[in-house]
Design an enzyme around this catalytic site. Structure first.
Site, PDB file in Angstrom:
ATOM      1  N   GLU A 188       0.824  -1.212   0.000  1.00  0.00           N
ATOM      2  CA  GLU A 188       0.000   0.000   0.000  1.00  0.00           C
ATOM      3  C   GLU A 188       0.857   1.261   0.000  1.00  0.00           C
ATOM      4  O   GLU A 188       0.556   2.218  -0.715  1.00  0.00           O
ATOM      5  CB  GLU A 188      -0.916   0.038   1.239  1.00  0.00           C
TER       6      GLU A 188
ATOM      7  N   CYS B  14      -0.533   1.545   7.263  1.00  0.00           N
ATOM      8  CA  CYS B  14      -1.048   1.803   5.917  1.00  0.00           C
ATOM      9  C   CYS B  14      -2.392   2.527   5.971  1.00  0.00           C
ATOM     10  O   CYS B  14      -2.631   3.458   5.197  1.00  0.00           O
ATOM     11  CB  CYS B  14      -1.166   0.498   5.142  1.00  0.00           C
TER      12      CYS B  14
END
Length: 156
Positions: free
Chosen positions: A54, A85
């Site tokens: 991510e 994330c």
């Protein structure tokens, strides 16, 4: 294009991670129906704890857009984002996060907690979970099953 279409792309990225002996997580960022960034976990390769799929995808998407704000974008990721994330996803102001396999112990999109929609933060992301979940989960389970095998080939 459907969520499944873009999740298949994220799964292809996860396979790259798997082949590189990384935890098999892949991510793609989509804007206006087109993929603008792709990434896979590279923690071991880069010796960087923040090199989650991510995070790498966000950096690439920011470069593609020319701004750190990713409004109008959707992230597709094969595993529910972790707290690190999720925090970055909120900060970048993504519209939507779509994930495959849930992470009830460490996920931050409704698993262990929900940072993507935390009431006091300045932004919230729409969440769609469970897209192609069996495929995403299977890749993770196979990876960790192989990791847990002793060198003599027997299971722990």
């Amino acid at each position: 294009m459907t969520d499944e279409h873009f999740m298949q792309d994220a799964i292809r990225q996860a396979v790259k991670a798997y082949e590189a002996d990384e935890v098999p997580v892949g991510a793609v960022v989509v804007r206006e129906g087109a993929v603008i960034a792709r990434a896979w976990n590279q923690v071991e390769l880069l010796k960087d704890a923040t090199a989650h799929a991510e995070m790498i995808a966000l950096t690439a998407a920011e470069a593609a857009v020319g701004d750190w704000r990713l409004t109008g974008c959707t992230l597709y990721v094969t595993k529910e984002p972790c707290p690190m994330c999720a925090g970055a996803l909120v900060h970048c102001r993504l519209d939507r996060v779509v994930f495959g396999a849930a992470d009830p112990q460490g996920g931050a999109a409704g698993g262990a907690m929900n940072l993507l929609q935390f009431p006091s933060l300045n932004h919230a992301c729409d969440i769609t979970g469970g897209v192609m979940e069996p495929d995403c989960r299977s890749l993770l389970q196979t990876f960790f099953k192989e990791k847990r095998k002793p060198s003599n080939g027997t299971e722990l």
